[in-house]
Design a protein around this motif. Structure first.
Motif: not given
Length: 512
Positions: A369-391
């Protein structure tokens, strides 16, 4: 060759004249009359009614039965093999093959007490209301898969436990004597801690439900959360059968009503859980029976008509691979497809995010998943936003992997846009005492075209060893992208949370 065929299969060399066969046997005359110059020969075969003295007057084609038998044989083969071929052929990728099927879909949420949005923020049916609605609609059967059952607030004395306790009493009443019963089946995760199974054991002892515990190999667990009612309606989402999931944990799921085709497909996954948990199932089969197979997947989704207003393609994914029968898309492949098909944006909200297999003897790097997100952002210019919980149960080491991902945005390539925020559910002094509460437990992703709603956290073991499911919905009406759909509802939830005061910038040593 039979004696009958050996006796006379030398056909005459001279032409013969054929006369019509008489309609009545009493008027029969010579059927076969040779020309005057013809040499009389034995017939190739005899009519069954002909006597030995009248062979020259009988006509029977001994081979005449072969052609109709062959035709019949071919037709039987077609009838037998066509269904198999239909079930097993692989059509073109992403080609919906049916007319849109009716399905009423709506997003459902649990908003924890004390988490307040602006009056203009989108609002949806609560998880508690959705489950009560399913109980009211049930006429014959309810199947529920959930890892543990703690609807009663035995570990916390507070009025916020009431929704869970009311649901417990309503399910328990199914065992009342003299009352028409529903067939309720519960599949839960086999655990050594009996506390997490207390409610389900009571249902079983009281005759309110049948209960099985599912054990997976390699320390795997059942983490699915779903309801299936009468083969017509279902709930799929992040909410556990736990009182906190109705009042103190932020949850998101989908409620489907009058949706028989998609519901029946989902029920095949529950059927697999039930098989594993039952006494008759010695082990997970190496190959699942055709009863568990599906025709709907990433390559061949089901077309549905959502709320009679919009068309979407849909399929159910499953994890881990050893629970996926023929035709079923693996949950990881579904997520990677959503990422790889995005061209504009990818928004993700999950409780945990690790490119690791954490809960194993040795920690393993797990980058799909991490590689797929990096590839989408770097190669295709896709904007990635992630909301990760903190508790209070978050692992601070998770920050290292999140910062590594976000750092790509600070490179010289300004087209890379990866932003990560922590979502914190606010708590007062009393709420801080709630065990395993006050957290954003969502598990979803949304792009410009697809919504994915799942039941798993995003670390490796949830896709390799843990039982979970996902629902993938893709919009088909590209020209009418302003219409409200379930995907647009998921998008509105993400944007509401992202711009809320509860979404905090990613930084080290974030304090609650």
């Amino acid at each position: 060759m039979s004696d009958r065929r050996q006796r006379g299969c030398n056909m005459p060399d001279t032409a013969v004249d054929y006369q019509a066969v008489p309609l009545h046997s009493g008027d029969a005359t010579e059927i076969l009359q040779p020309n005057s110059n013809a040499t009389t020969t034995n017939a190739c075969c005899r009519h069954p009614m002909a006597t030995a003295g009248h062979e020259e007057r009988a006509l029977c084609c001994g081979h005449g039965y072969i052609i109709p038998v062959l035709i019949l044989f071919v037709l039987v083969l077609i009838v037998l093999l066509l269904p198999w071929e239909t079930l097993n052929r692989l059509p073109e990728e992403n080609t919906p093959v049916e007319l849109p099927l009716p399905c009423q879909l709506q997003l459902v949420e649990t908003i924890p007490l004390g988490l307040n949005y602006t009056p203009a923020s989108p609002k949806f049916l609560s998880t508690y209301e959705a489950w009560q609605l399913l109980l009211s609609q049930a006429k014959a059967t309810i199947d529920i898969a959930a890892p543990f059952w703690t609807l009663r607030g035995l570990d916390f004395n507070d009025s916020s436990t009431q929704p869970g306790e009311q649901l417990f009493q309503r399910l328990l009443s199914n065992g009342d004597a003299g009352k028409p019963k529903l067939r309720i089946r519960i599949a839960l995760n086999k655990s050594v801690e009996s506390f997490w199974h207390a409610d389900a054991r009571i249902f079983g002892n009281y005759g309110a439900a049948q209960v099985v515990a599912v054990k997976l190999p390699d320390e795997g667990a059942l983490h699915t959360k779903l309801w299936i009612v009468d083969g017509q309606h279902f709930y799929l989402g992040s909410a556990n059968m736990d009182w906190r999931s109705l009042s103190h944990v932020k949850e998101l799921g989908v409620l489907a009503q009058n949706c028989p085709q998609l519901t029946r497909d989902l029920s095949k996954i529950f059927k697999a859980y039930w098989h594993i948990g039952s006494d008759k199932a010695a082990s997970i089969p190496s190959q699942w029976s055709w009863l568990y197979h599906t025709n709907y997947n990433l390559r061949r989704p089901m077309l549905i008509r959502g709320n009679r207003n919009y068309t979407m393609s849909a399929f159910i994914s499953s994890a881990p691979p050893l629970l996926s029968a023929q035709g079923r898309t693996n949950d990881l492949d579904a997520i990677l497809h959503c990422i790889e098909s995005a061209n504009e944006f990818i928004y993700i909200a999950v409780m945990d995010y690790y490119p690791l297999i954490v809960y194993s003897t040795h920690v393993q790097y797990w980058p799909p998943i991490d590689n797929a997100l990096r590839k989408a952002a770097v190669e295709r210019g896709v904007a990635v936003k992630m909301l990760i919980s903190w508790w209070k149960h978050s692992d601070p080491n998770e920050d290292n992997y999140l910062r590594s991902l976000q750092e790509l945005s600070t490179s010289n390539n300004h087209q890379v846009d990866i932003q990560i925020r922590r979502f914190v559910v606010p708590s007062d002094e009393q709420q801080m005492k709630i065990p395993f509460g006050r957290v954003n437990h969502n598990a979803y992703m949304v792009t410009e075209r697809i919504a994915y709603i799942g039941t798993s956290n995003w670390s490796g073991e949830y896709f390799t060893h843990t039982a979970g499911v996902g629902l993938v919905l893709s919009e088909v009406d590209f020209e009418n992208n302003t219409q409200q759909t379930l995907r647009s509802d998921v998008l509105s939830v993400f944007e509401r949370d992202w711009h809320s005061p509860y979404a905090l910038p990613l930084k080290q040593n974030l304090q609650l």
